[in-house]
Write a protein that holds these residues in place. Structure first.
Motif, PDB file in Angstrom:
ATOM      1  N   ALA A 160       0.831  -1.206   0.000  1.00  0.00           N
ATOM      2  CA  ALA A 160       0.000   0.000   0.000  1.00  0.00           C
ATOM      3  C   ALA A 160       0.865   1.255   0.000  1.00  0.00           C
ATOM      4  O   ALA A 160       0.527   2.257  -0.653  1.00  0.00           O
ATOM      5  CB  ALA A 160      -0.920  -0.008   1.214  1.00  0.00           C
ATOM      6  N   PHE A 161       1.992   1.194   0.700  1.00  0.00           N
ATOM      7  CA  PHE A 161       2.860   2.376   0.744  1.00  0.00           C
ATOM      8  C   PHE A 161       3.489   2.652  -0.610  1.00  0.00           C
ATOM      9  O   PHE A 161       3.483   3.794  -1.091  1.00  0.00           O
ATOM     10  CB  PHE A 161       3.946   2.177   1.803  1.00  0.00           C
ATOM     11  CG  PHE A 161       4.941   3.291   1.873  1.00  0.00           C
ATOM     12  CD1 PHE A 161       4.618   4.498   2.477  1.00  0.00           C
ATOM     13  CD2 PHE A 161       6.204   3.158   1.317  1.00  0.00           C
ATOM     14  CE1 PHE A 161       5.530   5.540   2.531  1.00  0.00           C
ATOM     15  CE2 PHE A 161       7.121   4.187   1.373  1.00  0.00           C
ATOM     16  CZ  PHE A 161       6.785   5.385   1.984  1.00  0.00           C
ATOM     17  N   PHE A 162       4.029   1.614  -1.247  1.00  0.00           N
ATOM     18  CA  PHE A 162       4.756   1.838  -2.492  1.00  0.00           C
ATOM     19  C   PHE A 162       3.825   2.047  -3.687  1.00  0.00           C
ATOM     20  O   PHE A 162       4.177   2.798  -4.612  1.00  0.00           O
ATOM     21  CB  PHE A 162       5.689   0.654  -2.779  1.00  0.00           C
ATOM     22  CG  PHE A 162       6.910   0.635  -1.919  1.00  0.00           C
ATOM     23  CD1 PHE A 162       7.962   1.505  -2.156  1.00  0.00           C
ATOM     24  CD2 PHE A 162       7.015  -0.241  -0.856  1.00  0.00           C
ATOM     25  CE1 PHE A 162       9.094   1.498  -1.362  1.00  0.00           C
ATOM     26  CE2 PHE A 162       8.141  -0.254  -0.043  1.00  0.00           C
ATOM     27  CZ  PHE A 162       9.178   0.617  -0.291  1.00  0.00           C
ATOM     28  N   GLN A 163       2.650   1.434  -3.705  1.00  0.00           N
ATOM     29  CA  GLN A 163       1.778   1.526  -4.866  1.00  0.00           C
ATOM     30  C   GLN A 163       0.684   2.582  -4.724  1.00  0.00           C
ATOM     31  O   GLN A 163       0.193   3.083  -5.736  1.00  0.00           O
ATOM     32  CB  GLN A 163       1.130   0.163  -5.145  1.00  0.00           C
ATOM     33  CG  GLN A 163       2.126  -0.906  -5.561  1.00  0.00           C
ATOM     34  CD  GLN A 163       1.437  -2.207  -5.980  1.00  0.00           C
ATOM     35  OE1 GLN A 163       0.210  -2.330  -5.923  1.00  0.00           O
ATOM     36  NE2 GLN A 163       2.230  -3.177  -6.392  1.00  0.00           N
ATOM     37  N   VAL A 164       0.306   2.906  -3.507  1.00  0.00           N
ATOM     38  CA  VAL A 164      -0.795   3.850  -3.301  1.00  0.00           C
ATOM     39  C   VAL A 164      -0.303   5.169  -2.724  1.00  0.00           C
ATOM     40  O   VAL A 164      -0.645   6.255  -3.210  1.00  0.00           O
ATOM     41  CB  VAL A 164      -1.872   3.226  -2.385  1.00  0.00           C
ATOM     42  CG1 VAL A 164      -2.993   4.233  -2.128  1.00  0.00           C
ATOM     43  CG2 VAL A 164      -2.423   1.956  -2.995  1.00  0.00           C
ATOM     44  N   VAL A 165       0.530   5.098  -1.702  1.00  0.00           N
ATOM     45  CA  VAL A 165       0.908   6.302  -0.964  1.00  0.00           C
ATOM     46  C   VAL A 165       1.970   7.109  -1.692  1.00  0.00           C
ATOM     47  O   VAL A 165       1.864   8.342  -1.804  1.00  0.00           O
ATOM     48  CB  VAL A 165       1.390   5.925   0.455  1.00  0.00           C
ATOM     49  CG1 VAL A 165       1.894   7.151   1.202  1.00  0.00           C
ATOM     50  CG2 VAL A 165       0.257   5.254   1.225  1.00  0.00           C
ATOM     51  N   LEU A 166       3.004   6.447  -2.191  1.00  0.00           N
ATOM     52  CA  LEU A 166       4.117   7.175  -2.805  1.00  0.00           C
ATOM     53  C   LEU A 166       3.693   8.081  -3.957  1.00  0.00           C
ATOM     54  O   LEU A 166       4.170   9.222  -4.050  1.00  0.00           O
ATOM     55  CB  LEU A 166       5.196   6.191  -3.264  1.00  0.00           C
ATOM     56  CG  LEU A 166       6.263   5.801  -2.243  1.00  0.00           C
ATOM     57  CD1 LEU A 166       7.327   4.922  -2.888  1.00  0.00           C
ATOM     58  CD2 LEU A 166       6.903   7.020  -1.613  1.00  0.00           C
ATOM     59  N   PRO A 167       2.819   7.631  -4.895  1.00  0.00           N
ATOM     60  CA  PRO A 167       2.400   8.568  -5.949  1.00  0.00           C
ATOM     61  C   PRO A 167       1.690   9.803  -5.407  1.00  0.00           C
ATOM     62  O   PRO A 167       1.831  10.898  -5.969  1.00  0.00           O
ATOM     63  CB  PRO A 167       1.459   7.722  -6.825  1.00  0.00           C
ATOM     64  CG  PRO A 167       1.901   6.319  -6.596  1.00  0.00           C
ATOM     65  CD  PRO A 167       2.316   6.261  -5.168  1.00  0.00           C
ATOM     66  N   LEU A 168       0.943   9.655  -4.318  1.00  0.00           N
ATOM     67  CA  LEU A 168       0.260  10.805  -3.738  1.00  0.00           C
ATOM     68  C   LEU A 168       1.223  11.744  -3.020  1.00  0.00           C
ATOM     69  O   LEU A 168       0.967  12.947  -2.912  1.00  0.00           O
ATOM     70  CB  LEU A 168      -0.814  10.332  -2.757  1.00  0.00           C
ATOM     71  CG  LEU A 168      -1.943   9.479  -3.345  1.00  0.00           C
ATOM     72  CD1 LEU A 168      -2.871   9.002  -2.241  1.00  0.00           C
ATOM     73  CD2 LEU A 168      -2.731  10.271  -4.382  1.00  0.00           C
ATOM     74  N   LEU A 169       2.346  11.209  -2.541  1.00  0.00           N
ATOM     75  CA  LEU A 169       3.317  12.016  -1.806  1.00  0.00           C
ATOM     76  C   LEU A 169       4.381  12.636  -2.705  1.00  0.00           C
ATOM     77  O   LEU A 169       5.306  13.267  -2.182  1.00  0.00           O
ATOM     78  CB  LEU A 169       4.008  11.159  -0.738  1.00  0.00           C
ATOM     79  CG  LEU A 169       3.134  10.621   0.393  1.00  0.00           C
ATOM     80  CD1 LEU A 169       3.978   9.813   1.361  1.00  0.00           C
ATOM     81  CD2 LEU A 169       2.418  11.745   1.125  1.00  0.00           C
ATOM     82  N   ALA A 170       4.269  12.472  -4.013  1.00  0.00           N
ATOM     83  CA  ALA A 170       5.321  12.945  -4.925  1.00  0.00           C
ATOM     84  C   ALA A 170       5.614  14.443  -4.775  1.00  0.00           C
ATOM     85  O   ALA A 170       6.781  14.832  -4.678  1.00  0.00           O
ATOM     86  CB  ALA A 170       4.946  12.615  -6.371  1.00  0.00           C
ATOM     87  N   PRO A 171       4.600  15.336  -4.736  1.00  0.00           N
ATOM     88  CA  PRO A 171       4.938  16.768  -4.556  1.00  0.00           C
ATOM     89  C   PRO A 171       5.648  17.053  -3.247  1.00  0.00           C
ATOM     90  O   PRO A 171       6.596  17.841  -3.196  1.00  0.00           O
ATOM     91  CB  PRO A 171       3.572  17.464  -4.624  1.00  0.00           C
ATOM     92  CG  PRO A 171       2.693  16.521  -5.354  1.00  0.00           C
ATOM     93  CD  PRO A 171       3.150  15.164  -4.969  1.00  0.00           C
ATOM     94  N   GLY A 172       5.224  16.403  -2.172  1.00  0.00           N
ATOM     95  CA  GLY A 172       5.891  16.607  -0.895  1.00  0.00           C
ATOM     96  C   GLY A 172       7.302  16.063  -0.882  1.00  0.00           C
ATOM     97  O   GLY A 172       8.206  16.659  -0.285  1.00  0.00           O
ATOM     98  N   ILE A 173       7.514  14.933  -1.543  1.00  0.00           N
ATOM     99  CA  ILE A 173       8.856  14.346  -1.606  1.00  0.00           C
ATOM    100  C   ILE A 173       9.808  15.272  -2.350  1.00  0.00           C
ATOM    101  O   ILE A 173      10.952  15.499  -1.934  1.00  0.00           O
ATOM    102  CB  ILE A 173       8.790  12.961  -2.270  1.00  0.00           C
ATOM    103  CG1 ILE A 173       8.018  11.979  -1.390  1.00  0.00           C
ATOM    104  CG2 ILE A 173      10.191  12.430  -2.551  1.00  0.00           C
ATOM    105  CD1 ILE A 173       7.769  10.637  -2.038  1.00  0.00           C
TER     106      ILE A 173
END
Length: 311
Positions: free
Chosen positions: A212-225
């Motif tokens: 869930a973290f790598f497939q769902v969360v990471l794309p949503l966190l891209a601007p913050g990253i």
């Protein structure tokens, strides 16, 4: 006896051409914001204040050592020596500038990259998981943000001296792995950018926490990253005080410390002033940062604005 009749004088009826019109206030739609002359002037002054040093640096990088002392700072000299200065910067003192550049890239990739990774993992965990002591962790993070890095430099040096890590790249990399501001920023961003319902749906579909973290969360966190990585990269790239007290070997200097050593040559007995190389090296140093901000501006701008509007 009849009472006297009083007549009330009526005000004259104004003509159609003399009817006063009420002044309706101007309405400003979101598409046409209010204009302010004072704000425009202040913005122009800030822009001028920001661009003048950059213009001076670019113009000065085209001059020779003699031309720097015999010409106006904000205008070109007769000899255009930019390419000669760049070549001499990379070849001066057996090409040590290239070594300093590679050292800086190493510190940024490992230090800033690691700080971004830890900030993403920690911010997501603090935003979406409940555990005992979460309030205490929040207080520690806020307190760490308020403490300047220079205040921790001497205690860090004493600790690394006991461990025998001074005058090594690890004395610069390990402290760079901790970014309290990056952790706090990812904490706030993950709280707004990752809906709890989406995580629950992923768990119901059988996805584990890692998936869930790598497939769902990471794309949503891209601007913050991207935003956190830019902040940590700039902080590590421009880091001066920590390498100054940690490093003695010039072969491990970053660009900031190396250029300062060239600049200090003019004040030493028998030293040769190379201000033209210092200025050219400074111009080369800031080019990667300018390129990173221009290429990634749409990501870090949206990352900074996340959570600013309440839905």
């Amino acid at each position: 006896m009849s009472s006297p009749v009083t007549t009330v004088a009526r005000p004259p009826v104004p003509s159609a051409g003399s009817v006063p019109r009420l002044r309706t206030p101007r309405r400003h739609s979101p598409g046409s914001p209010r204009r302010s002359v004072v704000l425009t002037v202040l913005t122009g002054l800030v822009l001028l204040y920001s661009l003048v040093p950059l213009v001076w640096l670019i113009i000065s990088a085209t001059k020779t050592q003699v031309g720097l002392a015999h010409s106006f700072g904000l205008w070109f000299n007769g000899d255009f020596a930019l390419w000669d200065n760049i070549r001499e910067t990379f070849t001066y003192s057996n090409g040590v500038f290239t070594r300093w550049l590679l050292n800086t890239v190493l510190y940024v990739v490992v230090g800033a990259g690691g700080a971004t990774l830890l900030a993403v993992l920690g911010g997501y965990a603090l935003a979406k998981f409940r555990f005992p002591g979460k309030r205490a962790v929040f207080a520690v993070v806020i307190g760490a943000v308020a403490v300047p890095g220079t205040a921790l430099a001497v205690p860090t040096f004493l600790m690394f001296s006991k461990l025998g890590l001074t005058d090594t790249p690890w004395s610069v990399i390990i402290p760079s792995l901790i970014s309290p501001f990056g952790l706090y920023l990812m904490w706030v961003f993950a709280s707004e950018a990752v809906p709890d319902e989406l995580l629950e749906a992923a768990r119901i579909d059988g996805a584990g926490e890692l998936r869930a973290f790598f497939q769902v969360v990471l794309p949503l966190l891209a601007p913050g990253i991207v935003t956190v990585s830019l902040f940590t990269m700039v902080a590590t790239w421009n880091n001066y005080f920590l390498p100054l007290i940690m490093l003695k070997d010039p072969d491990w200097y970053p660009l900031t410390l190396g250029l300062n050593s060239w600049n200090a040559q003019a004040a030493t007995a028998g030293g040769t002033p190379v201000f033209n190389l210092v200025i050219t090296g400074s111009l080369i140093t800031i080019l990667p940062l300018i390129a990173a901000f221009l290429l990634l501006q749409k990501y870090w701008q949206s990352g900074l604005a996340a959570g600013s509007v309440k839905e």
